[in-house]
Design a protein around this motif. Structure first.
Motif, mmCIF file in Angstrom:
data_model
loop_
_atom_site.group_PDB
_atom_site.id
_atom_site.type_symbol
_atom_site.label_atom_id
_atom_site.label_comp_id
_atom_site.label_asym_id
_atom_site.label_seq_id
_atom_site.Cartn_x
_atom_site.Cartn_y
_atom_site.Cartn_z
ATOM 1 N N UNK A 112 0.818 -1.200 0.000
ATOM 2 C CA UNK A 112 0.000 0.000 0.000
ATOM 3 C C UNK A 112 0.857 1.257 0.000
ATOM 4 N N UNK A 113 0.386 2.295 -0.694
ATOM 5 C CA UNK A 113 0.983 3.608 -0.596
ATOM 6 C C UNK A 113 0.624 4.250 0.728
ATOM 7 N N UNK A 147 -6.032 7.431 6.763
ATOM 8 C CA UNK A 147 -5.379 6.743 7.878
ATOM 9 C C UNK A 147 -6.355 5.904 8.693
ATOM 10 N N UNK A 148 -7.584 5.736 8.193
ATOM 11 C CA UNK A 148 -8.571 4.930 8.906
ATOM 12 C C UNK A 148 -8.970 3.751 8.047
ATOM 13 N N UNK A 149 -8.990 2.560 8.648
ATOM 14 C CA UNK A 149 -9.411 1.360 7.932
ATOM 15 C C UNK A 149 -10.900 1.175 8.134
ATOM 16 N N UNK A 207 -5.288 -0.483 -7.865
ATOM 17 C CA UNK A 207 -4.355 -0.272 -8.955
ATOM 18 C C UNK A 207 -2.945 -0.086 -8.389
ATOM 19 N N UNK A 208 -1.961 -0.364 -9.234
ATOM 20 C CA UNK A 208 -0.568 -0.108 -8.895
ATOM 21 C C UNK A 208 -0.114 1.128 -9.667
ATOM 22 N N UNK A 232 0.444 0.666 -4.109
ATOM 23 C CA UNK A 232 -0.938 0.318 -4.409
ATOM 24 C C UNK A 232 -1.907 1.335 -3.823
ATOM 25 N N UNK A 233 -3.032 1.527 -4.517
ATOM 26 C CA UNK A 233 -4.079 2.443 -4.073
ATOM 27 C C UNK A 233 -5.439 1.820 -4.366
ATOM 28 N N UNK A 234 -6.417 2.109 -3.517
ATOM 29 C CA UNK A 234 -7.779 1.649 -3.794
ATOM 30 C C UNK A 234 -8.513 2.709 -4.592
ATOM 31 N N UNK A 235 -9.481 2.261 -5.404
ATOM 32 C CA UNK A 235 -10.188 3.147 -6.325
ATOM 33 C C UNK A 235 -11.560 2.558 -6.636
#
Length: 362
Positions: free
Chosen positions: A102-103, A217-219, A115-116, A122-125
């Motif tokens: 993860x970034x 910063x929150x899951x 995506x990478x 990695x980032x979520x989108x």
């Protein structure tokens, strides 16, 4: 077997009221984190609540308001997990399926697909966005960069049809390999987030708040109902009230004849289930996934009256709602009891002497 329409008259000896709704909801007005709420529900009821349609959503909202009309955020049994599109466990050695790169401030709830970027992080989108993507080719055991832009689901379909699947990234070496074959700023890989119910039900109904936002910063891995009745996600460690459910249906994973099954249920102050509505059929369908592998059918409380020439439920109702399989022959002398097929959820008549699982209702 012929489908039987509703009859206005039936022998008084077998008339009774409807079995009612298959679930009861319990709003617990004390604050626990999601895991503690799950444990509480499993110890005191059946599980944290799952929701399969708008009617159940409305029923749960009413259960909350009856106890606390000012309740703001209330846990439900929905929790997210990150998994690879290529799900074969043999493809991964120990811990490889859990590799992440993860970034910073990721994943932050921007979406359920990954995506990478060109530096390998990695980032979520949002999965509906279009990007170039990376496939995995099992025959060459290598990666393929596809220079077409597709959303994540379309990219997954393309990779499965032309190669093996969207790329799994099992270690830093593979992460570097993908970096080396693409110059794109962002490429889809095969990691995506699935929302899973605590009781493992397969409902696809959702009621998310439009444009729900999260904080960096929150899951945000657990779901709640907000004051407006819409779903949102939040850190699972937060303390919130919650909703449990009691299931009136009980799958008995023992093989018995129809008569033995009926006796077993009644000895426990229950009865064989009467599936007299689409809602009840849906809850029975959920339980069928847990039936023994040896039980291709599961007994229902359905039997045939040779005197009246009709099928009726043990609760006294005739068969108005039905889900008969379409390719059945008319009943013969030995086939007079109703079961449900585990493979397609259709009703079918079986000999009373067949020994299979069965469903009781409280």
């Amino acid at each position: 077997m012929e489908r039987i329409t509703c009859m206005s008259l039936l022998l008084t000896a077998v008339v009774s009221s409807s079995a009612g709704a298959p679930r009861q909801y319990h709003f617990v007005n004390q604050t626990l984190n999601w895991t503690e709420a799950q444990r509480y529900c499993r110890e005191n009821h059946t599980d944290l609540v799952s929701i399969s349609d708008i009617q159940e959503q409305n029923d749960i909202e009413q259960a909350i308001k009856r106890v606390n009309s000012n309740a703001d955020r209330v846990w439900i049994g929905l929790k997210s997990t990150w998994i690879w599109s290529l799900s074969d466990p043999a493809f991964y050695t120990e811990h490889e399926s859990q590799y992440r790169n993860w970034g910073s401030n990721q994943s932050n709830g921007d979406g359920d697909c990954v995506y990478m970027e060109k530096h390998g992080q990695w980032h979520d989108l949002d999965c509906s966005q279009t990007r170039h993507f990376i496939c995995y080719n099992g025959s060459s055991k290598g990666f393929v960069s596809v220079q077409e832009k597709k959303n994540w689901t379309e990219a997954q379909k393309y990779c499965r049809e032309n190669y093996t699947d969207l790329a799994s990234v099992r270690n830093q070496s593979e992460n570097q390999q993908i970096q080396n074959i693409t110059t794109d700023d962002q490429v889809w890989i095969g990691l995506h987030r699935l929302w899973v119910w605590s009781d493992n039900s397969t409902s696809t109904f959702t009621h998310w708040k439009p444009n729900r936002s999260t904080t960096s910063n929150t899951s945000h891995d657990c779901a709640l109902i907000d004051r407006q009745g819409r779903w949102t996600d939040e850190d699972c460690s937060n303390q919130r009230p919650f909703v449990c459910y009691d299931d009136k249906l009980v799958l008995i994973r023992e093989n018995k004849t129809w008569t033995e099954a009926l006796r077993h249920c009644r000895n426990m102050d229950m009865d064989l289930v009467s599936v007299d509505s689409e809602q009840m059929q849906r809850w029975v369908k959920i339980l069928l996934m847990k039936a023994s592998a040896s039980s291709a059918h599961v007994w229902l409380g359905l039997r045939y009256s040779s005197i009246l020439g009709v099928w009726f439920w043990v609760n006294g109702q005739t068969v108005c709602y039905d889900q008969w399989a379409s390719n059945l022959d008319k009943c013969d002398e030995t086939v007079r009891y109703g079961a449900i097929r585990t493979r397609d959820n259709h009703w079918i008549s079986r000999p009373e002497t067949e020994e299979i699982n069965f469903i009781c209702i409280k």
